[in-house]
Design an enzyme around this catalytic site. Structure first.
Site, short mmCIF file in Angstrom:
data_model
loop_
_atom_site.label_atom_id
_atom_site.label_comp_id
_atom_site.label_asym_id
_atom_site.label_seq_id
_atom_site.Cartn_x
_atom_site.Cartn_y
_atom_site.Cartn_z
CB CYS A 1 1.03 -13.75 -1.39
SG CYS A 1 -0.13 -12.51 -0.81
CB SER B 1 7.58 -2.72 -3.14
OG SER B 1 7.23 -1.39 -2.87
CB ALA C 1 -0.93 -0.01 1.22
CE1 TYR D 1 -16.94 -27.05 -25.03
CE2 TYR D 1 -18.11 -26.23 -26.95
CZ TYR D 1 -17.57 -27.28 -26.24
OH TYR D 1 -17.66 -28.55 -26.73
NE ARG E 1 3.06 6.16 -12.13
CZ ARG E 1 3.01 5.14 -11.27
NH1 ARG E 1 4.09 4.48 -10.92
NH2 ARG E 1 1.85 4.77 -10.73
#
Lengths: 445, 445
Positions: free
Chosen positions: A43, A39, A11, A422, A21
């Site tokens: 996970c 950063s 965050a 499909y 930026r």
């Protein structure tokens, strides 16, 4: 203008980068990060410990050096110790920074219940890169044979896989009826079966009472409501809570989840409008229940950081809210959920109907076909409330169709009408999500 | 009540089954099917020829016997020869059936341009189970070394894979600039590269002029605008056209695509309201362009057949329309599209902006990470118009998020806000679809 950002992970890093930026030399962005790293992908830590990926550097999306090269005044190994919202200052003890805008991106911290022995050597959280380093060093040094994973949620499931990858005799304990309590128990049961089949000893409804040590003080067993479980190493996956100490000390009243409450611009409620927050320290608006929930995930942290940064930089932006999507995998089984679970929906007063179907990920006659179970939750009138998926390769990301439908407010009949892709090696002609919608629709009529 | 259904494949089979299931003994459902087979997966034929699946029986979802056991009066090897909408009768030459409702599910037939030699032995369509049987028998009898695939669309790509699986030296020709013309040429280029890399000799911008035969009359070469291509066997993938002969003879005016035009209940326009149609013989409402398009696909046929059946059985239902989703794969590369392509959108008068990004299917540090290219098409104001994906395993079905968004009318900023599922082995933290939306959004502002 000076912006001070407390926290340089998902965050905070996103917020700081977005502001710099957009405003370039018109802004000074100070980032204070407690850890030596910025950063990074928390996970990814279980996969790093498992040996599936290369290690610490691979998990870092942007290093402190890269952030600095982008113009951020980034300080690592520095903790903010106090905020003064009246004077608009942040203190680190050594320094005081004044700010025009302050960003709280203080993240979360593992839940640590008052269990005796929780601090013993050999017991690891899976939360920071340091946890990853410690775990890997411990596995290398101690060459354990047995591992105990505490908690059957996302981190617990992923660490069970990592332990199996490491060749450990793995036991997983949890107090709940079934693993993955963010799923309904009937779907959690499928995860339970897969864990057992892979060789994990699963002990559900098993409260942890104490960790026991050997003469050297290292963990040797867990005492539980279901007896003593000897182990050589322990990985904790008992969830996280928001890190709100700084905010609370500065006068913020936490939301009902205990996390910081913001508006959809990510501005902290109850302060002067110059303090913002994002990521694992905030609660978020859930579009399905129209309530605030605590759902600390990297995806939300990145999005909120970006939104927050745009707002500070002068481009009005609102966080769209979440629908409660989450996913993991265990070996070849993909596990995903979104929206409200059956019990959550019932508690919120919905007249709940469900449909659970088992189909295949590809046309049944193709070698790629793997079983997939889809549960959909809705209510008479056709409202879609949530969905859960457990199945083989190609199952999990199908949750995104349900998540997109929930985001858009599509109904159960709408799901049946969707023009989904499909081709026999990738889907049956009725996608399993639609097959479930078809059964659910019958029950809503 | 008597319902006569002409055609017993996807649309006709679904319609007949739905009607019988709802009305039971209150309806007599007569199904007339030209072929010996019913309700089969034509999309599976290339995989059957490739040897990836077990064969004819595996592709049949419901046999004539199963349909009959469900109460349908089903006749195979019987062609309807005339319809009299005034008298409400269908003739097969031998018999005449009166009807209360008539269902046209006459399907499509391969496009056969006037190319000399197109009927030579050794040249195969890939459309019916008989085509599959013929192709497999021919490959077994002739033991060809070289194969020529005509057409670089879905069937052509799938047959190129089948030919490689069969160990054939495979050439693919097409008149277009790049294969997969339902994608924009820049995305088709990626498919081109994959075909070449896999060993297919690809000749684009190559018009087919004539097939040449040996002394026994079997095909030996194709004469093309790019020279003669010797071959031992040919597979045609030049598209299909709707089979509308019966309908036209009965006074139906075809829609602008040449297919039968129906309302959203699947009732044929211009007749007395007792004639219905679904599947590959009809054109369909496209939600994105608000136009009628001819998109003959098994998914639409099944859905339309079900909707049509519900209406005849007395449960009002409307086909939701399509958004133009299609998918295929070639070896490990998945190829998908939905909505409007760049050129389609431009032709329809949209002020088109596009963004094409290359990301990975999983977090970059995971072994599952495979390149994925996503192209999104939108217009200033934020409207999403379409998307295209080419990438490794896990890429293709991501088109369903874009398809669901288009169905729901979500905007490009909405895509960025979606709560999509993230776990490192299955997705980067910004799903590639969202990464593309992020770039596109910058170009719309």
């Amino acid at each position: 203008m000076r912006v001070v950002v407390i926290g340089g992970d998902a965050a905070g890093g996103s917020a700081a980068s977005t502001i710099k930026r957009q405003l370039k030399d018109a802004v000074e962005v100070v980032v204070l990060e407690q850890q030596p790293w910025t950063s990074y992908s928390a996970c990814g830590i279980p996969y790093w410990i498992a040996g599936q990926t290369d290690g610490l550097d691979a998990l870092i999306a942007r290093t402190p050096e890269q952030h600095r090269a982008n113009g951020l005044d980034l300080h690592t190994n520095v903790a903010a110790t106090a905020i003064d919202p009246q004077r608009r200052t942040v203190s680190t003890g050594e320094h005081e920074y004044s700010y025009d805008h302050l960003v709280l991106a203080t993240g979360a911290t593992p839940v640590r219940p008052p269990i005796p022995g929780l601090d013993l050597p050999g017991i690891h959280n899976i939360h920071t890169l340091q946890d990853g380093l410690d775990s890997i060093a411990d596995l290398a040094d101690q060459r354990p044979v047995r591992a105990l994973v505490v908690g059957g949620g996302y981190v617990g499931i992923e660490m069970a896989e990592a332990c199996l990858d490491r060749g450990l005799n793995t036991t997983l304990i949890d107090m709940a009826e079934e693993p993955m309590t963010s799923l309904d128990p009937d779907m959690g049961r499928l995860v339970h079966e897969v864990l057992v089949k892979a060789g994990v000893e699963v002990r559900m409804r098993t409260p942890l009472e104490e960790f026991l040590a050997d003469g050297d003080g290292r963990v040797t067993a867990a005492r539980t409501g279901g007896g003593e479980i000897p182990t050589d190493v322990v990985f904790l996956g008992m969830g996280v809570r928001p890190r709100t100490e700084l905010a609370l000390a500065a006068g913020v009243t936490p939301g009902h989840t205990g996390a910081i409450e913001t508006d959809l611009h990510q501005r902290v409620l109850g302060l002067d409008g110059h303090v913002w927050a994002a990521g694992d320290c905030v609660q978020t608006y859930d579009r399905v229940s129209s309530t605030q929930r605590y759902l600390p995930l990297g995806t939300h942290a990145n999005k909120q950081g970006r939104i927050l940064g745009m707002n500070i930089a002068g481009t009005a932006a609102r966080f769209a809210g979440v629908v409660g999507t989450a996913i993991t995998k265990f070996m070849d089984t993909e596990i995903a959920r979104t929206g409200l679970g059956e019990h959550e929906a019932t508690e919120l007063g919905h007249d709940v109907r469900t449909a659970t179907i088992t189909a295949t990920t590809a046309s049944g006659y193709m070698p790629q076909a793997s079983p997939i179970t889809v549960k959909l939750i809705g209510e008479p009138g056709g409202r879609l409330l949530g969905g859960q998926i457990v199945g083989g390769p190609g199952s999990g990301k199908r949750i995104d169709v349900i998540a997109t439908a929930l985001f858009a407010g599509l109904s159960v009949p709408d799901i049946l009408g969707l023009d989904l892709a499909y081709v026999p090696p990738l889907s049956p002609v009725w996608d399993p999500v639609q097959a479930a919608a078809r059964v659910l629709l019958g029950r809503l009529r």
